[in-house]
Design an enzyme around this catalytic site. Structure first.
Site, mmCIF file in Angstrom:
data_model
loop_
_atom_site.group_PDB
_atom_site.id
_atom_site.type_symbol
_atom_site.label_atom_id
_atom_site.label_comp_id
_atom_site.label_asym_id
_atom_site.label_seq_id
_atom_site.Cartn_x
_atom_site.Cartn_y
_atom_site.Cartn_z
ATOM 1 N N PHE A 158 29.845 39.208 64.331
ATOM 2 C CA PHE A 158 29.140 40.181 63.496
ATOM 3 C C PHE A 158 29.877 41.511 63.585
ATOM 4 O O PHE A 158 30.901 41.635 64.263
ATOM 5 C CB PHE A 158 27.678 40.324 63.940
ATOM 6 C CG PHE A 158 27.491 40.943 65.312
ATOM 7 C CD1 PHE A 158 27.600 40.172 66.449
ATOM 8 C CD2 PHE A 158 27.217 42.304 65.451
ATOM 9 C CE1 PHE A 158 27.442 40.738 67.714
ATOM 10 C CE2 PHE A 158 27.055 42.876 66.715
ATOM 11 C CZ PHE A 158 27.170 42.094 67.845
ATOM 12 N N ASN A 161 18.622 42.778 67.193
ATOM 13 C CA ASN A 161 19.758 42.074 66.610
ATOM 14 C C ASN A 161 19.781 40.632 67.135
ATOM 15 O O ASN A 161 20.027 40.389 68.312
ATOM 16 C CB ASN A 161 21.039 42.838 66.993
ATOM 17 C CG ASN A 161 22.301 42.194 66.449
ATOM 18 O OD1 ASN A 161 22.399 40.974 66.342
ATOM 19 N ND2 ASN A 161 23.268 43.017 66.105
ATOM 20 N N LYS A 169 34.228 33.774 72.402
ATOM 21 C CA LYS A 169 33.881 35.202 72.341
ATOM 22 C C LYS A 169 33.161 35.633 73.621
ATOM 23 O O LYS A 169 33.508 36.644 74.226
ATOM 24 C CB LYS A 169 33.026 35.508 71.101
ATOM 25 C CG LYS A 169 32.668 36.989 71.019
ATOM 26 C CD LYS A 169 31.901 37.404 69.773
ATOM 27 C CE LYS A 169 31.441 38.849 69.933
ATOM 28 N NZ LYS A 169 30.647 39.351 68.816
ATOM 29 N N ASP A 174 23.730 48.763 74.817
ATOM 30 C CA ASP A 174 24.273 49.668 73.811
ATOM 31 C C ASP A 174 25.756 49.390 73.748
ATOM 32 O O ASP A 174 26.424 49.270 74.790
ATOM 33 C CB ASP A 174 24.003 51.133 74.154
ATOM 34 C CG ASP A 174 24.219 51.998 72.922
ATOM 35 O OD1 ASP A 174 23.582 51.711 71.886
ATOM 36 O OD2 ASP A 174 25.047 52.920 72.962
ATOM 37 N N SER A 175 26.247 49.244 72.545
ATOM 38 C CA SER A 175 27.630 48.819 72.417
ATOM 39 C C SER A 175 28.267 49.471 71.215
ATOM 40 O O SER A 175 27.580 50.052 70.371
ATOM 41 C CB SER A 175 27.685 47.291 72.282
ATOM 42 O OG SER A 175 26.831 46.870 71.245
ATOM 43 N N ARG A 231 30.510 42.263 75.812
ATOM 44 C CA ARG A 231 29.127 41.906 76.171
ATOM 45 C C ARG A 231 29.121 40.811 77.231
ATOM 46 O O ARG A 231 28.353 40.863 78.173
ATOM 47 C CB ARG A 231 28.352 41.473 74.912
ATOM 48 C CG ARG A 231 26.843 41.375 75.155
ATOM 49 C CD ARG A 231 26.048 41.321 73.866
ATOM 50 N NE ARG A 231 26.292 42.506 73.055
ATOM 51 C CZ ARG A 231 27.135 42.559 72.030
ATOM 52 N NH1 ARG A 231 27.788 41.486 71.634
ATOM 53 N NH2 ARG A 231 27.331 43.677 71.373
ATOM 54 N N LYS A 285 23.026 39.413 68.855
ATOM 55 C CA LYS A 285 23.183 40.023 70.181
ATOM 56 C C LYS A 285 22.210 39.371 71.158
ATOM 57 O O LYS A 285 22.545 39.062 72.292
ATOM 58 C CB LYS A 285 22.792 41.500 70.091
ATOM 59 C CG LYS A 285 23.923 42.468 70.150
ATOM 60 C CD LYS A 285 23.280 43.790 70.502
ATOM 61 C CE LYS A 285 23.948 44.959 69.930
ATOM 62 N NZ LYS A 285 23.203 46.185 70.203
HETATM 63 P P1 IMP Z 1 23.934 49.217 68.984
HETATM 64 O O1 IMP Z 1 24.398 48.735 70.330
HETATM 65 O O2 IMP Z 1 22.699 48.527 68.528
HETATM 66 O O3 IMP Z 1 23.870 50.702 68.922
HETATM 67 O O4 IMP Z 1 24.996 48.768 67.902
HETATM 68 C C1 IMP Z 1 26.313 48.620 68.207
HETATM 69 C C2 IMP Z 1 27.169 48.422 66.963
HETATM 70 O O5 IMP Z 1 28.510 48.264 67.435
HETATM 71 C C3 IMP Z 1 26.852 47.160 66.163
HETATM 72 O O6 IMP Z 1 25.997 47.393 65.104
HETATM 73 C C4 IMP Z 1 28.249 46.768 65.659
HETATM 74 O O7 IMP Z 1 28.567 47.515 64.527
HETATM 75 C C5 IMP Z 1 29.160 47.209 66.791
HETATM 76 N N1 IMP Z 1 29.327 46.090 67.746
HETATM 77 C C6 IMP Z 1 28.786 45.967 68.982
HETATM 78 N N2 IMP Z 1 29.127 44.788 69.550
HETATM 79 C C7 IMP Z 1 29.885 44.161 68.648
HETATM 80 C C8 IMP Z 1 30.529 42.887 68.645
HETATM 81 O O8 IMP Z 1 30.436 42.071 69.567
HETATM 82 N N3 IMP Z 1 31.228 42.606 67.530
HETATM 83 C C9 IMP Z 1 31.341 43.457 66.483
HETATM 84 N N4 IMP Z 1 30.751 44.629 66.412
HETATM 85 C C10 IMP Z 1 30.028 44.996 67.502
#
Ligand code: IMP
Length: 199
Positions: free
Chosen positions: A150, A9, A173, A69-70, A179, A12
């Site tokens: 995003f 991403n 942000k 991971d978020s 994060r 990110k």
């Molecule tokens: P992963 O960490 O790649 O599994 O994806 C985490 C998902 O959580 C992302 O695709 C977003 O949908 C959501 N997400 C994580 N961080 C954020 C952020 O800072 N803003 C908005 N959505 C977030």
């Protein structure tokens, strides 16, 4: 020290790169080292998934690897979408489709408390790791506002700012986000545990 970022991403990655460069970490993308891994996130916690992603890329490259991971945790939905935030509603939905689904599932809900969670893990070839978690509390908005950020940012309302996360500048942000917080804790953990071992 060189470390590979496990994420694909771009937004990110940019957020993470800004802070990691302050630690003297030379951040490489998977493309830089000729690896293209998207490990399956089979964990049930953010910690497990961050570790799975970091270890897979570390093992494939032989270099320290950093993964995050978020996701969004919503109280009234028993913590959903949680670790499934990126997959909420299935593979056909994009970011907009996912927050639209969230708003639909929140219709009629008076408890709109939620939080963003981020866990950062760096896995080292010697088997050690540095891990840190950051959280940012908020409220699920009634509708979207803003064009920044995003994911769920347009519907993540911050009462003390009177704005959604998508209405903040990238610097604002980073200052308050899950994060940003996880990265700053990660920096502290890194300095405590890695001091003197990286050069
Ligand atoms: P992963 O960490 O790649 O599994 O994806 C985490 C998902 O959580 C992302 O695709 C977003 O949908 C959501 N997400 C994580 N961080 C954020 C952020 O800072 N803003 C908005 N959505 C977030």
């Amino acid at each position: 020290m060189k470390a590979v970022l496990a994420s694909h991403n771009k937004k990110k990655m940019a957020e993470m790169q800004a802070i990691l460069s302050q630690l003297g970490v030379e951040v490489l993308s998977q493309a830089d080292v000729g690896v293209d891994l998207e490990p399956e996130e089979t964990g049930t916690t953010f910690e497990e998934n961050a570790r799975i992603k970091a270890r897979a890329v570390m093992q494939a490259t032989g270099l320290p690897a950093i993964a995050d991971d978020s996701g969004l945790v919503v109280d009234a939905l028993n913590g959903e979408p949680g670790v499934y935030s990126a997959r909420y509603g299935g593979p056909d939905l994009d970011d907009t489709g996912r927050w639209q689904l969230l708003l639909k599932n929140m219709e009629g809900q008076t408890n709109r408390a939620c939080k963003f969670v981020s866990v950062i893990c760096c896995a080292f070839p010697d088997g050690s790791e540095v891990m840190a978690r950051g959280e940012c509390p908020g409220v699920v908005a009634q509708g979207p506002s803003g064009a920044g950020g995003f994911g769920y940012d347009p519907v993540f309302y911050l009462p003390e700012w009177g704005k959604t996360m998508a209405q903040l500048t990238p610097e604002e942000k980073n200052g308050i986000s899950h994060r940003g917080r996880a990265l700053r804790r990660f920096q502290e953990e890194w300095e405590k545990t890695r001091n003197g071992t990286d050069q």
